[in-house]
Enzyme design. Structure first.
Site, PDB file in Angstrom:
ATOM      1  N   LYS A  33     -27.116   8.766 -29.324  1.00 37.14           N
ATOM      2  CA  LYS A  33     -26.855   8.578 -30.743  1.00 37.14           C
ATOM      3  C   LYS A  33     -27.769   9.319 -31.485  1.00 37.14           C
ATOM      4  CE  LYS A  33     -25.803   4.533 -33.454  1.00 37.14           C
ATOM      5  NZ  LYS A  33     -25.504   3.018 -33.627  1.00 37.14           N
ATOM      6  N   GLU A  54     -18.990 -12.734 -33.209  1.00 40.26           N
ATOM      7  CA  GLU A  54     -19.137 -13.671 -34.683  1.00 40.26           C
ATOM      8  C   GLU A  54     -18.699 -15.170 -34.081  1.00 40.26           C
ATOM      9  OE1 GLU A  54     -19.030  -9.621 -36.431  1.00 40.26           O
ATOM     10  OE2 GLU A  54     -17.954 -10.694 -34.826  1.00 40.26           O
ATOM     11  N   ARG A  99     -13.905 -13.455 -39.092  1.00 41.74           N
ATOM     12  CA  ARG A  99     -13.594 -13.232 -37.780  1.00 41.74           C
ATOM     13  C   ARG A  99     -13.588 -14.585 -37.074  1.00 41.74           C
ATOM     14  NH1 ARG A  99     -15.181  -7.546 -35.126  1.00 41.74           N
ATOM     15  NH2 ARG A  99     -13.500  -8.020 -34.167  1.00 41.74           N
TER      16      ARG A  99
END
Length: 619
Positions: free
Chosen positions: A283, A368, A396
């Site tokens: 990354k 979540e 969600r």
């Protein structure tokens, strides 16, 4: 970019195939330089895109777009994909109103086959495209690209469970950039991985297996070989989880080696089932500040390329800062308070709490649903959990809020960050539905603070409340006006800021600041105007509102939420027969990306738009 730029030779999809392979390294460098130049000006997702450059190049070299399909999980790593499909000019207005989205959009290009913005959805969508392809008798390749972070979401495993049943090709690329899956060590894994991806290996394996299965003695031998092979692989290959589920595993592969990537993609397409390619990437690759601080450059504001520092220095605290400070104070005074986040300790402001009270802090990953039910379990066990999640992501876990928290009336606190319009990330991230989807749930207590002091007071109130409580606050600088108005928080009671006559403004949370401006301008025009801070959306102060409705010519509700199911609609129903309030809310539509102030103007909830609506209603 000079006129000799390789990147500028790419005008549309598949143009990368015209580039000589010796130029791939230079092209990758140009892409990274282009992304740095533009994202440093517009802001955007930097680290994830720098890490996926060669991976994306390999996909575009291997696939035939738009016939073949790529589904990008979340989609925040799709900038190189946009460049390679001829959208270079769009980066001048990236994530700006009317400009190019920072996520894949079907309406933007036929090379974007599926809109994404939330995590862990790409494999499910990919299976759908595969089944649609097979049922329609079509012939194209489907590739879902999912990061190791997204594999912390349960939906990804639901999809993998179903992917294992596929009897036609489906390629899943696991872009692993954070060591979430154990690293291979030593020469044996490298040998086995090279064997598994070698030309002819799959044909040989299938041929030997089918030959053995034709005889009774061979069948037993085949089963024994398979058991032995699996036992060895479980020791040295990290992909056995996927193999045991019935998904072929190839890798790990260096995601920055384009040649290796194309070779493994070619082999993966030969598999007549679901196949996972484990790709290792870095990354922020190519930009030292992003490599060193990947979290800071996940979603970056405009920054100085030389130093990596933001161009705008924030001097005033935002709402997240206030929440962070108050949480630490509460944590110091109450040992039963615990904090939960879904992979967002920095974004939600819980990083400080985690440093002070590591044993009482839980980061559950991008999960979540689990976060909310986990919180319910903590509450049932006698603790006081505070769940900090962005508004758009909390939806969600709607079922878990309703069933696991509210039906049992458990004392879970929901700190809803990024409520209302959030700007540049667009439709998938606008937090404009929470007042509607939470206020319909029995037992829920729902609040919204008018300024930074009220956020602190409401958080203390929520932690002391014996039942589910939620407080929603916006992104950005915390409003510090109305500091003289700080009456104690009383359950279900509004706060009267100004009590006059003719027009009454009842504002929710962030809209109190706008209401102050609207009132001042109405006063300049000779109108008498009351101002009410609603404080509570559920239960709202029906007694107060009815009293105001009875002695004002016009009642106006203001909220940064969609109209349907929102605060204004509920107030209108309760005042039926007394008056017909003017409801100021967002349209029942998905709001695209852009500057928040501009979006408020476009949606008619800025001061000018509200005044115009009041003028029209007064006639």
């Amino acid at each position: 970019m000079s006129e000799e730029s390789i990147l500028k030779q790419i005008k549309e999809a598949n143009d990368i195939k015209k580039i000589d392979s010796e130029e791939y390294t230079k092209l990758a460098q140009e892409i990274r330089a282009f992304l740095l130049e533009h994202i440093s000006e517009t802001g955007g997702h930097l680290g994830s895109n720098l890490g996926a450059v060669e991976l994306t190049m390999a996909l575009h070299l291997f696939l035939d777009l738009p016939k073949d399909k790529i589904i990008w999980d979340v989609g925040h790593q799709s900038y190189t994909h946009k460049l390679l499909t001829g959208r270079m000019e769009g980066f001048d207005h990236l994530r700006q109103y009317g400009g190019m989205s920072g996520f894949p959009k079907r309406k933007e290009s036929d090379c974007d086959c599926f809109d994404t913005g939330h995590s862990s959805t790409s494999i499910s969508a990919g299976i759908g495209l595969v089944k649609a392809r097979d049922l329609r008798g079509e012939d194209y390749t489907v590739v879902s690209v999912i990061g190791d972070g997204s594999l912390t979401g349960g939906m990804a495993y639901e999809a993998l469970n179903n992917a294992a049943k596929l009897e036609s090709n489906f390629i899943i690329i696991l872009n692993d950039n954070n060591m979430s899956i154990s690293e291979n060590v030593g020469g044996v894994p490298n040998y086995l991985n090279s064997l598994r991806t070698a030309e002819g290996y799959l044909d040989l394996k299938e041929g030997v297996y089918q030959t053995l299965m034709k005889s009774k003695s061979g069948e037993a031998m085949a089963s024994a070989i398979k058991r032995t092979k699996s036992a060895v692989k479980q020791i040295v290959i990290p992909g056995m989880l996927f193999e045991d589920m019935g998904i072929k595993y190839l890798g790990p592969v260096d995601g920055h080696d384009i040649g290796a990537m194309v070779r493994v993609l070619r082999e993966a397409r030969r598999v007549k089932n679901a196949v996972m390619i484990h790709v290792k990437t870095k990354k922020g690759k190519g930009y030292a500040p992003a490599e060193k601080h990947p979290a800071r450059f996940h979603g970056a504001e405009p920054f100085d390329v030389e130093t990596g520092m933001p161009k705008k220095v924030r001097t005033s605290p935002n709402y997240t800062d206030i929440f962070s400070t108050v949480m630490c104070r509460i944590g110091d005074s109450r040992e039963d308070v615990v904090a939960i986040t879904a992979a967002m300790p920095d974004g939600t402001g819980l990083k400080r709490f985690s440093n002070h009270y590591p044993e009482r802090f839980f980061d559950v990953g991008i999960a979540e649903e689990h976060a909310v039910t986990f919180a319910a379990g903590l509450a049932a066990g006698g603790l006081k959990p505070v769940v900090a999640i962005y508004s758009s992501f909390l939806q969600r876990a709607y079922d878990q809020i309703l069933h696991d928290v509210c039906i049992q009336n458990l004392p879970v606190v929901f700190a809803i960050d990024r409520a209302g319009l959030v700007g540049s990330d667009g439709e998938t991230h606008q937090g404009i539905f929470d007042l509607s989807y939470l206020s319909m749930i029995p037992n829920m207590c729902l609040m919204a603070p008018k300024n930074k002091w009220e956020l602190a007071d409401m958080l203390h109130f929520a932690v002391a409340f014996d039942g589910p409580a939620a407080l929603r606050y916006p992104r950005g600088k915390a409003y510090d006006g109305l500091h003289d108005f700080r009456s104690p928080i009383e359950y279900g009671k509004a706060e009267v800021i100004c009590d006059e006559s003719e027009i009454c403004l009842i504002a929710v949370g962030s809209m109190v600041k706008t209401a102050v401006e609207v009132r001042e301008r109405l006063k300049e025009q000779g109108h008498s105007c009351s101002l009410i801070n609603a404080r509570f959306v559920k239960p709202f102060d029906e007694e107060c509102f009815k009293e105001m409705a009875g002695r004002h010519k016009l009642l106006v509700t203001l909220e940064e939420n969609v109209a349907t199911g929102g605060f204004g609609e509920q107030v209108s129903l309760s005042l039926n027969g007394i008056c017909d309030p003017l409801v100021i809310a967002l349209p029942d539509a998905y709001v695209e990306h852009g500057n928040v102030d501009l979006l408020k103007t476009e949606c008619g909830i800025d001061a000018d738009g509200i005044l115009e609506k009041i003028k029209n209603r007064l006639g």
